[in-house]
Each structure stands twice: as C-alpha cells, then as structure tokens.
Design a protein around this motif. Structure first.
Motif, PDB file in Angstrom:
ATOM      1  N   GLN A 122       0.831  -1.209   0.000  1.00  0.00           N
ATOM      2  CA  GLN A 122       0.000   0.000   0.000  1.00  0.00           C
ATOM      3  C   GLN A 122       0.862   1.255   0.000  1.00  0.00           C
ATOM      4  N   ARG A 123       1.942   1.248   0.787  1.00  0.00           N
ATOM      5  CA  ARG A 123       2.809   2.425   0.857  1.00  0.00           C
ATOM      6  C   ARG A 123       3.572   2.617  -0.454  1.00  0.00           C
ATOM      7  N   ALA A 124       4.021   1.532  -1.047  1.00  0.00           N
ATOM      8  CA  ALA A 124       4.694   1.642  -2.348  1.00  0.00           C
ATOM      9  C   ALA A 124       3.727   2.125  -3.417  1.00  0.00           C
ATOM     10  N   TYR A 125       2.463   1.689  -3.328  1.00  0.00           N
ATOM     11  CA  TYR A 125       1.446   2.121  -4.289  1.00  0.00           C
ATOM     12  C   TYR A 125       1.196   3.619  -4.180  1.00  0.00           C
ATOM     13  N   LEU A 126       1.242   4.153  -2.957  1.00  0.00           N
ATOM     14  CA  LEU A 126       1.056   5.592  -2.777  1.00  0.00           C
ATOM     15  C   LEU A 126       2.271   6.384  -3.248  1.00  0.00           C
ATOM     16  N   LEU A 127       3.455   5.788  -3.116  1.00  0.00           N
ATOM     17  CA  LEU A 127       4.673   6.504  -3.478  1.00  0.00           C
ATOM     18  C   LEU A 127       4.813   6.673  -4.984  1.00  0.00           C
ATOM     19  N   CYS A 128       4.410   5.679  -5.742  1.00  0.00           N
ATOM     20  CA  CYS A 128       4.619   5.721  -7.204  1.00  0.00           C
ATOM     21  C   CYS A 128       3.914   6.899  -7.878  1.00  0.00           C
ATOM     22  N   PRO A 129       2.586   7.083  -7.702  1.00  0.00           N
ATOM     23  CA  PRO A 129       1.951   8.225  -8.371  1.00  0.00           C
ATOM     24  C   PRO A 129       2.447   9.568  -7.840  1.00  0.00           C
ATOM     25  N   GLN A 130       2.773   9.636  -6.568  1.00  0.00           N
ATOM     26  CA  GLN A 130       3.273  10.899  -6.020  1.00  0.00           C
ATOM     27  C   GLN A 130       4.605  11.274  -6.666  1.00  0.00           C
ATOM     28  N   SER A 131       5.497  10.294  -6.809  1.00  0.00           N
ATOM     29  CA  SER A 131       6.789  10.556  -7.453  1.00  0.00           C
ATOM     30  C   SER A 131       6.611  10.922  -8.918  1.00  0.00           C
ATOM     31  N   TYR A 132       5.659  10.267  -9.588  1.00  0.00           N
ATOM     32  CA  TYR A 132       5.427  10.548 -11.004  1.00  0.00           C
ATOM     33  C   TYR A 132       4.882  11.961 -11.207  1.00  0.00           C
ATOM     34  N   LEU A 133       3.966  12.369 -10.312  1.00  0.00           N
ATOM     35  CA  LEU A 133       3.309  13.664 -10.500  1.00  0.00           C
ATOM     36  C   LEU A 133       4.253  14.839 -10.260  1.00  0.00           C
ATOM     37  N   ILE A 134       5.146  14.727  -9.290  1.00  0.00           N
ATOM     38  CA  ILE A 134       6.034  15.864  -9.012  1.00  0.00           C
ATOM     39  C   ILE A 134       7.234  15.895  -9.941  1.00  0.00           C
ATOM     40  N   GLY A 135       7.513  14.797 -10.616  1.00  0.00           N
ATOM     41  CA  GLY A 135       8.635  14.778 -11.552  1.00  0.00           C
ATOM     42  C   GLY A 135       9.941  14.367 -10.896  1.00  0.00           C
ATOM     43  N   TRP A 136      10.881  13.922 -11.753  1.00  0.00           N
ATOM     44  CA  TRP A 136      12.152  13.411 -11.245  1.00  0.00           C
ATOM     45  C   TRP A 136      12.990  14.486 -10.577  1.00  0.00           C
ATOM     46  N   GLU A 137      12.961  15.720 -11.140  1.00  0.00           N
ATOM     47  CA  GLU A 137      13.781  16.788 -10.567  1.00  0.00           C
ATOM     48  C   GLU A 137      13.330  17.123  -9.153  1.00  0.00           C
TER      49      GLU A 137
END
Length: 585
Positions: free
Chosen positions: A6-21
């Motif tokens: 569940q925590r990994a699932y929440l982390l993925c879209p959050q990281s994608y939305l803010i961008g790599w930088e």
C-alpha cells in the motif's frame, strides 16, 4: 506485505506527478523509498528464516512512516535541527563543567593511608568512570545528598565542592538550556508562521489570477465571478458553518475583486463561537421571578460551596476511618450513605432548577452543566438500592465518594487563574500532538534498541516471578544486596525483556533513582551500557522535557497576557483567538 504494498502504491503516483527533478530534491521522499526498500528486503529475509531471526531492522524503521505523514512533525524536526547548535554549545559547556569538577573531586578525595577517610574515594571517586557517573547523577540531583555524606561526615567544608557543582550545573547551565530552547522554539514558531502566510498569500493571488483569466476580463479590472468561486467552494471539503458563512456573504455579489476574494480565506481562520439558546419564556410573574433567581450566577457559587462541603465531609470520614478495623468501619457505612444521599439530592435539585431556568437546550449548551448532569445521574444510579447486588456496600460507598471528589472539578471554570491554567492544558492537548508524536517515536526507537542490547540481561531470583502477585516484602526477603541498588529496591519488573521497557525509559526520564538502572545494567553487561542510559537522559530529560516546558511557557504567557484584565466569563473567549501554536498547526 500488504502494508508495504500500500505504501509503495502511494509513493509511485506521487513521485510521477512531481517529476524526477523535484523527487531528487525531496529528502523525505528519497528516505521514504529507501525505508520501504530496506523493509521489504528485511521482510523477505524474515520469511526465508521462517521468522526465527532475532534482529528485525524494519522494526526500527517503522516510526519513519509516522514522521513522514505529518507536516507538523517535519517542521518540528527541522526546528530541533536548527536548535541543536545552540543546545550543543551548552551541553559542551556542561561537559566541561562535569570534567573539571571530576578531576577536582578525584584530587580532593584521593586515597589516603587512613582507611576510615577513604569512604568517599571508595564509593564515588575510585576511578574516572566512577567519578564521572557520580557527578553526572548529582547533576540530576538523584543521588543528593548520598554522594556527599561520606566526605561531609569527615569535614563540613567538603560540602562547598558539591554545592558549587550543583549550583553551577543544575541551577545555572541546565536552566540556561531551557531558556535557549524556549527562545529558539518561540522564534521558529514565529518564522514558520510568517513563511506560511507568505506562501498562502502567493497561493491566494495565483488562484485569483487563474479564475480572473478564465473570465477573460480586461487586464485593467481584475475580478472573478462570485458564482464560479462558490461553485469551486462547493467541491471543497470544509466545515458546514464555514461554507454557510461564505455563501451568505457573497451569494448576491456578481463579481469579486482581489480584496473580497482574499477575505474568503480569512473566514477560514475564525473559530465558530457557539451562542447559547435564548431562555424559555414564562407568562406567570412567579415563574419569571423564579427563572431570574435560578439563572443567577449566585446559584453556581452556592453549588460550588455545597460541593466543597461534600468533599470536606468525605475527607473527615477518611481521616476518622483510616485506622479503624473493617468491622468498625462497616458500622459507619450507612451514615456515610445517608450523608452522600443528602448531597446528591441537592445536586439533583440544582440540575432540575437549572433546566427550568435555561431549558433543555440551554442547559446542555454549557459544558459545565453537561459535566454536572452526567455525574449527578451516575451518582443517583449508584445510590439506587437495587444496584447493591452488583458490588458490596463498602465498594459502592467508595465509588460514590470518588465520583463526588471528581465532581468537585466543576469549580475550575469559575476561578479565573485556575480556568486559565486548565485552558492552557487543554490547548496543549490539541496543539502539541506533533511534539508528543515525536516523543513517542523517540521512546519507540530507544525501547527497540534497549531490547536488542539488554534483553534477558537481568534475571530475577529463582524464588520469585515478576508476573506473580508476590508482595515486595517476599520478593526481596531472600535477596541480599547493597542498599539503594536495583536488587535491593526490587526493580525486577523494570527490564528490557519486552516492549514494556518504555516504563523503564519513563523512570529514567523522571531521573529519580535512574542511577540504579544504569549501575545495574553496567554490572550485568558492560560499562558501555552507561552510554545508552546517558544518551536517553540527554534526549528525554534534557531535550524533550525542556521542549515541553518551553512550549507550555509560550502558551501560558500568551493566554496570561490576554486574560490579565479579563473577567472570569471572558477567559473562555480567549480560546477563539489565534496563538502561535494554533497558527503553526
């Protein structure tokens, strides 16, 4: 594994939305990813070992998720990080003070040819670790005056050394540490509020700009349609009275300018002030006069006086019956019940006349009345003869007396300074959740480390069991130990054998007899065990206790300054004003 997924699932879209930088700039997100990865690897190792491993790293990493999900805890940690240089300077000065007096003490109480004059050296200044430990414990006043007595018995002039050490270290440097923490935290709260206000104004200005651009209004006249703003607000989760206040104010407005748009957000800073319902209307002049009498403030004063008399009666009975046998005490149970019943009938009468004067809704609109009414109802139920079959008569009387003593707290709102202190404590419960949360994390981490390091290190004597109901006299009867030690004091239940070790950590934080724990674990394990206890003392007693003291001071001073010229009835209104802590939250 469900939690990790569940925590990994929440982390993925959050990281994608803010961008790599942005992800690379966020230390918390990077830490979040590392913690999840390490935890999953540790979980896989546990499963491969059939959960038989003794060291689980992920147990130590769990508190990170609590910290990461609270922005206020992050701010608090940042504040602590900002305060650490100033704290470190005082701690270094404290360490210098400790080392200096340790060397002086070792020179002053050196071993002599006369064995009768070596008591101080033998007990407290035999070597450097022993000397440092003795004076460090004296810094917390836990072994005072025990550490001084052997030398003081030889010559009273030796007391100058110990008094000078305590005055400089305990009363000057330790209080200076409290002052530094208070000053830094108070300044940081203010700076955080200022930064938050700037960010909020930028956000409000950007929102206004977006809405005004959508309306394609001329650049010279910046405005937005009120119905568009209200439509946006209808999709936002907020308390109903906020939405009602904003809608009522701007429902008939065609367009909003920048100032009106900003005022919407000011409404969200206001607490809802509850108004008491109007008094019932009676046609009879007699009932109107009775209503005026029963709604007067003097009735509350009379009720407080009766409650005080009731508590004094209970206190008198406790004093008279403290030394009596059970048979003699049972003879007074009926008299005590009759006295209590008389007071309870008055409480019931007081509740009825207040309901008559204020009405049901008006009566329940006062929290003091809810408190009184609930306890009065409970007292009536416990005094009911039909309930005596559930418990004995003496147990019933004791329960009634405890409820009556608890009911005496009704006097708090009617005394200005007491009400101020109580409101400060309630405000602390609401606004210090982040600081308490970090303290829970620190307790958890040290408890896990303690279990790893000291589990099973101290075994109780074979003739007793920690979990049994054996009295302390029986526990220590067959154990011969030096006075004041872990064994002689019977501290066997305080250990690191399970997660109840947080109680041991709490005992050390209080610093009363904390040297007994430190000395015992250093004997049963190694001298390096003292490092663990000193680190916990610095973290809990020196750091966190001072942090709570500083925040209590800030909260109380704020309320005191604003209530100094207020009446008792105005003190309650102070809670609607915004303090630094509320803005910080």
């Amino acid at each position: 594994v469900v939690c990790f997924s569940q925590r990994a699932y929440l982390l993925c879209p959050q990281s994608y939305l803010i961008g790599w930088e942005e992800f690379r700039k966020s230390k918390w997100l990077i830490g979040y990813s590392v913690i999840i990865s390490v935890s999953i690897i540790d979980w896989v190792l546990s499963v491969s070992m059939v959960c038989d491993e003794k060291l689980r790293v992920r147990r130590l990493l769990r508190p990170f998720f609590l910290l990461q999900n609270s922005s206020l805890m992050k701010k608090t940690l940042k504040c602590i990080k900002r305060t650490l240089p100033e704290i470190a300077s005082v701690i270094l000065l404290l360490a210098l003070h400790l080392c200096l007096f340790t060397m002086i003490g070792m020179l002053l109480f050196a071993k002599t040819e006369d064995p009768q004059k070596n008591s101080e050296w033998e007990l407290h200044f035999r070597n450097l670790p022993n000397s440092l430990t003795s004076l460090l414990v004296l810094l917390t006043t836990a072994n005072n005056p025990d550490v001084m007595i052997p030398a003081y018995s030889l010559h009273r002039g030796y007391s100058i050394f110990f008094v000078a050490f305590s005055v400089i270290g305990t009363y000057c440097l330790m209080n200076l540490l409290t002052a530094i923490i208070y000053n830094q935290f108070r300044g940081y709260l203010l700076m955080s509020v200022q930064a938050s206000i700037i960010r909020r104004r930028l956000g409000i200005r950007a929102a206004f700009q977006v809405l005004s651009c959508q309306e394609a209004v001329a650049a010279a006249v910046e405005r937005v349609r009120a119905d568009v703003v209200l439509e946006v607000l209808s999709t936002v989760k907020m308390k109903s009275y906020y939405r009602a206040a904003i809608t009522k104010q701007y429902v008939d407005v065609g367009y909003m300018n920048r100032e009106q748009f900003r005022n919407i957000f000011d409404e969200l800073d206001k607490e809802r002030i509850k108004e008491h319902p109007p008094l019932p209307q009676y046609n009879s002049p007699v009932l109107q006069r009775l209503q005026e009498i029963f709604s007067h403030y003097y009735l509350t004063i009379l009720g407080n006086a009766v409650a005080l008399a009731n508590v004094m009666c209970i206190c008198t009975i406790l004093v008279l019956n403290s030394e009596k046998s059970i048979a003699e005490r049972d003879n007074f149970i009926l008299e005590v019940s009759i006295i209590n019943l008389c007071f309870i009938l008055y409480y019931l009468l007081e509740m009825c006349v207040k309901i008559f004067a204020f009405g049901w809704r008006g009566y329940l609109s006062y929290r003091n009345n809810i408190f009184d009414g609930f306890l009065t109802t409970v007292l009536l139920v416990t005094e009911d003869p039909s309930s005596h079959g559930i418990m004995s008569m003496w147990e019933m009387v004791r329960l009634v007396n405890m409820l009556i003593v608890f009911r005496f707290l009704r006097i708090i709102p009617d005394i200005k300074l007491m009400a101020l202190v109580a409101s400060t404590l309630l405000d602390l419960l609401k606004n210090l959740r982040a600081f308490a949360g970090i303290l829970v994390v620190v307790y958890y981490v040290f408890a896990v480390f303690g279990i790893w390091l000291f589990e099973g290190a101290i075994k109780p004597p074979p003739e007793m069991s920690v979990l049994s109901n054996t009295s302390m006299g029986n526990i220590t009867s067959n154990v011969t130990a030096e006075c004041g030690t872990y064994e002689q004091l019977g501290y066997w239940p305080n250990n690191f054998d399970d997660f109840a070790s947080i109680i041991l950590l709490y005992d050390v934080m209080i610093v009363n007899n904390w040297q007994a724990f430190m000395e015992a674990y250093s004997r049963y394990t190694t001298e390096w065990a003292k490092v663990y206890f000193v680190c916990w003392w610095l973290t809990s007693s020196v750091m966190w206790v001072n942090v709570f003291v500083a925040l209590i001071l800030e909260n109380f001073i704020y309320k005191w300054d604003r209530s100094h010229s207020c009446s008792v009835t105005d003190v309650e209104k102070i809670r609607y004003e915004t303090s630094f802590q509320f803005m910080f939250k």
